[in-house]
Design a protein around this motif. Structure first.
Motif, PDB file in Angstrom:
ATOM      1  N   LEU A 112       0.800  -1.227   0.147  1.00  0.00           N
ATOM      2  CA  LEU A 112      -0.072  -0.014   0.129  1.00  0.00           C
ATOM      3  C   LEU A 112       0.947   1.369   0.127  1.00  0.00           C
ATOM      4  N   ASN A 113      -0.025   2.421  -0.188  1.00  0.00           N
ATOM      5  CA  ASN A 113       1.044   3.629  -0.200  1.00  0.00           C
ATOM      6  C   ASN A 113       0.482   4.438   0.961  1.00  0.00           C
ATOM      7  N   GLU A 114       1.288   5.501   1.338  1.00  0.00           N
ATOM      8  CA  GLU A 114       0.837   6.130   2.675  1.00  0.00           C
ATOM      9  C   GLU A 114      -0.426   6.591   2.585  1.00  0.00           C
ATOM     10  N   SER A 115      -0.932   7.163   1.423  1.00  0.00           N
ATOM     11  CA  SER A 115      -2.204   7.810   1.041  1.00  0.00           C
ATOM     12  C   SER A 115      -3.286   6.919   1.502  1.00  0.00           C
ATOM     13  N   SER A 116      -2.992   5.728   1.378  1.00  0.00           N
ATOM     14  CA  SER A 116      -4.158   4.427   1.700  1.00  0.00           C
ATOM     15  C   SER A 116      -4.727   4.730   3.114  1.00  0.00           C
ATOM     16  N   ILE A 117      -3.936   5.435   4.154  1.00  0.00           N
ATOM     17  CA  ILE A 117      -4.371   5.672   5.304  1.00  0.00           C
ATOM     18  C   ILE A 117      -5.719   6.467   5.348  1.00  0.00           C
ATOM     19  N   HIS A 118      -5.952   7.410   4.555  1.00  0.00           N
ATOM     20  CA  HIS A 118      -7.192   7.882   4.219  1.00  0.00           C
ATOM     21  C   HIS A 118      -8.547   7.094   4.063  1.00  0.00           C
ATOM     22  N   GLU A 119      -8.204   5.820   3.223  1.00  0.00           N
ATOM     23  CA  GLU A 119      -9.099   5.095   3.213  1.00  0.00           C
ATOM     24  C   GLU A 119      -9.707   4.104   4.501  1.00  0.00           C
ATOM     25  N   LEU A 120      -8.827   4.214   5.462  1.00  0.00           N
ATOM     26  CA  LEU A 120      -9.160   3.457   6.452  1.00  0.00           C
ATOM     27  C   LEU A 120     -10.018   4.210   7.352  1.00  0.00           C
ATOM     28  N   LYS A 121     -10.150   5.534   7.213  1.00  0.00           N
ATOM     29  CA  LYS A 121     -11.305   6.384   7.770  1.00  0.00           C
ATOM     30  C   LYS A 121     -11.051   6.219   9.373  1.00  0.00           C
ATOM     31  N   MET A 122      -9.752   6.360   9.701  1.00  0.00           N
ATOM     32  CA  MET A 122      -9.525   6.287  11.109  1.00  0.00           C
ATOM     33  C   MET A 122     -10.345   7.083  11.919  1.00  0.00           C
ATOM     34  N   SER A 123     -10.991   8.208  11.741  1.00  0.00           N
ATOM     35  CA  SER A 123     -11.895   8.787  12.798  1.00  0.00           C
ATOM     36  C   SER A 123     -13.082   8.090  13.074  1.00  0.00           C
ATOM     37  N   GLN A 124     -13.385   7.238  12.245  1.00  0.00           N
ATOM     38  CA  GLN A 124     -14.529   5.848  12.699  1.00  0.00           C
ATOM     39  C   GLN A 124     -14.162   5.284  13.849  1.00  0.00           C
ATOM     40  N   VAL A 125     -12.779   5.058  14.023  1.00  0.00           N
ATOM     41  CA  VAL A 125     -12.408   4.322  14.800  1.00  0.00           C
ATOM     42  C   VAL A 125     -11.365   4.795  16.252  1.00  0.00           C
ATOM     43  N   LYS A 126     -11.456   6.112  16.109  1.00  0.00           N
ATOM     44  CA  LYS A 126     -10.582   6.597  17.354  1.00  0.00           C
ATOM     45  C   LYS A 126     -11.238   6.190  18.630  1.00  0.00           C
ATOM     46  N   ASP A 128      -8.390   4.445  18.561  1.00  0.00           N
ATOM     47  CA  ASP A 128      -7.235   3.517  17.986  1.00  0.00           C
ATOM     48  C   ASP A 128      -6.525   4.293  16.728  1.00  0.00           C
ATOM     49  N   GLU A 129      -5.282   3.674  16.550  1.00  0.00           N
ATOM     50  CA  GLU A 129      -4.254   4.555  15.946  1.00  0.00           C
ATOM     51  C   GLU A 129      -3.679   3.622  14.718  1.00  0.00           C
ATOM     52  N   ALA A 130      -3.185   4.236  13.674  1.00  0.00           N
ATOM     53  CA  ALA A 130      -2.829   3.238  12.554  1.00  0.00           C
ATOM     54  C   ALA A 130      -1.930   4.028  11.708  1.00  0.00           C
ATOM     55  N   VAL A 131      -0.543   3.255  11.329  1.00  0.00           N
ATOM     56  CA  VAL A 131       0.302   3.932  10.212  1.00  0.00           C
ATOM     57  C   VAL A 131       0.566   2.740   9.193  1.00  0.00           C
ATOM     58  N   ILE A 132       0.428   3.074   8.062  1.00  0.00           N
ATOM     59  CA  ILE A 132       0.922   2.050   6.957  1.00  0.00           C
ATOM     60  C   ILE A 132       2.156   2.188   6.532  1.00  0.00           C
ATOM     61  N   ASP A 133       2.773   1.007   6.372  1.00  0.00           N
ATOM     62  CA  ASP A 133       4.246   0.862   6.138  1.00  0.00           C
ATOM     63  C   ASP A 133       4.411  -0.293   5.137  1.00  0.00           C
ATOM     64  N   LYS A 134       4.200   0.062   3.486  1.00  0.00           N
ATOM     65  CA  LYS A 134       4.128  -0.815   2.590  1.00  0.00           C
ATOM     66  C   LYS A 134       2.877  -1.947   2.651  1.00  0.00           C
ATOM     67  N   ASN A 135       3.603  -3.274   3.226  1.00  0.00           N
ATOM     68  CA  ASN A 135       2.692  -4.301   3.181  1.00  0.00           C
ATOM     69  C   ASN A 135       2.428  -4.521   4.704  1.00  0.00           C
ATOM     70  N   ARG A 136       2.593  -3.554   5.806  1.00  0.00           N
ATOM     71  CA  ARG A 136       2.369  -3.870   6.890  1.00  0.00           C
ATOM     72  C   ARG A 136       1.429  -2.341   7.299  1.00  0.00           C
ATOM     73  N   ILE A 137       0.616  -2.903   8.492  1.00  0.00           N
ATOM     74  CA  ILE A 137       0.101  -1.648   9.202  1.00  0.00           C
ATOM     75  C   ILE A 137       0.386  -1.859  10.729  1.00  0.00           C
ATOM     76  N   TYR A 138       1.031  -0.615  11.298  1.00  0.00           N
ATOM     77  CA  TYR A 138       1.171  -0.809  12.520  1.00  0.00           C
ATOM     78  C   TYR A 138       0.069  -0.232  13.288  1.00  0.00           C
ATOM     79  N   VAL A 139      -0.720  -1.048  14.369  1.00  0.00           N
ATOM     80  CA  VAL A 139      -1.690  -0.569  15.022  1.00  0.00           C
ATOM     81  C   VAL A 139      -1.459  -0.424  16.560  1.00  0.00           C
ATOM     82  N   LYS A 140      -2.046   0.740  17.075  1.00  0.00           N
ATOM     83  CA  LYS A 140      -2.079   0.955  18.500  1.00  0.00           C
ATOM     84  C   LYS A 140      -3.532   1.028  18.676  1.00  0.00           C
TER      85      LYS A 140
END
Length: 180
Positions: A112-126, A128-140
């Motif tokens: 994935l590219n870094e802009s894919s983070i927008h597709e996750l719509k993180m405001s809906q899951v606050k 919780d947090e996430a960062v995309i790094d290629k084929n991994r997502i770091y989740v907190k």
């Protein structure tokens, strides 16, 4: 000979897609894989193979599981470097009082590219947090993995990918096993 780590998604969860690791090991050995090792019952399997490409190996394993048990099990093959990146590049470790019990890793079927983070719509899951790094997502997770909407199914739906999650302790142990 290449060592691969296959992460099987959705086996032995809540009584669904039950596969004993000993039975899986026998199946993989019958397929010609060597040095087959499993870790816990959630589908973490190391194999040695002449196959260089993880995706090809994962597809072969998926087909055999379907033939043997009738389960359509998504499989993501990750490298030692993927695991090292999870532990060394995790942005949440830089935070004061980082709690590794709340850190998870989602492995994705494609880069994935870094802009894919927008597709996750993180405001809906606050919160919780996430960062995309290629084929991994770091989740907190703010509270924990069992008390959130932000799970592997949510990620798969929003990003149109196959995904599987592992916690900090599991990834740490899998990297230790890769190094054995």
């Amino acid at each position: 000979m290449y060592t691969h780590l296959a992460l099987l998604r959705g086996i032995n969860v809540s009584g669904h897609n039950m596969i004993k690791m000993d039975d899986l090991k026998v199946l993989l050995e019958r397929m010609g894989f060597q040095n087959v090792r499993t870790y816990i019952q959630s589908g973490n399997v190391f194999v040695d193979s002449d196959e260089e490409h993880g995706a090809t190996l994962g597809f072969r394993i998926k087909q055999e599981i379907f033939k043997e048990w009738g389960y359509d099990v998504p499989i993501i093959v990750v490298t030692k470097e993927d695991l090292e990146a999870c532990l060394n590049n995790n942005p949440y470790l830089k935070e004061k009082d980082a709690d590794t019990k709340k850190l998870y890793f989602t492995f994705i079927s494609k880069e994935l590219n870094e802009s894919s983070i927008h597709e996750l719509k993180m405001s809906q899951v606050k919160p919780d947090e996430a960062v995309i790094d290629k084929n991994r997502i770091y989740v907190k997770y703010a509270v924990g993995a069992g008390k959130t909407r932000f799970d592997q199914k949510y990620i798969e739906k929003k990003l149109n990918v196959t995904a599987t999650m592992r916690n900090w302790n599991t990834v740490t142990k899998l990297l230790e096993m890769y190094n054995e």
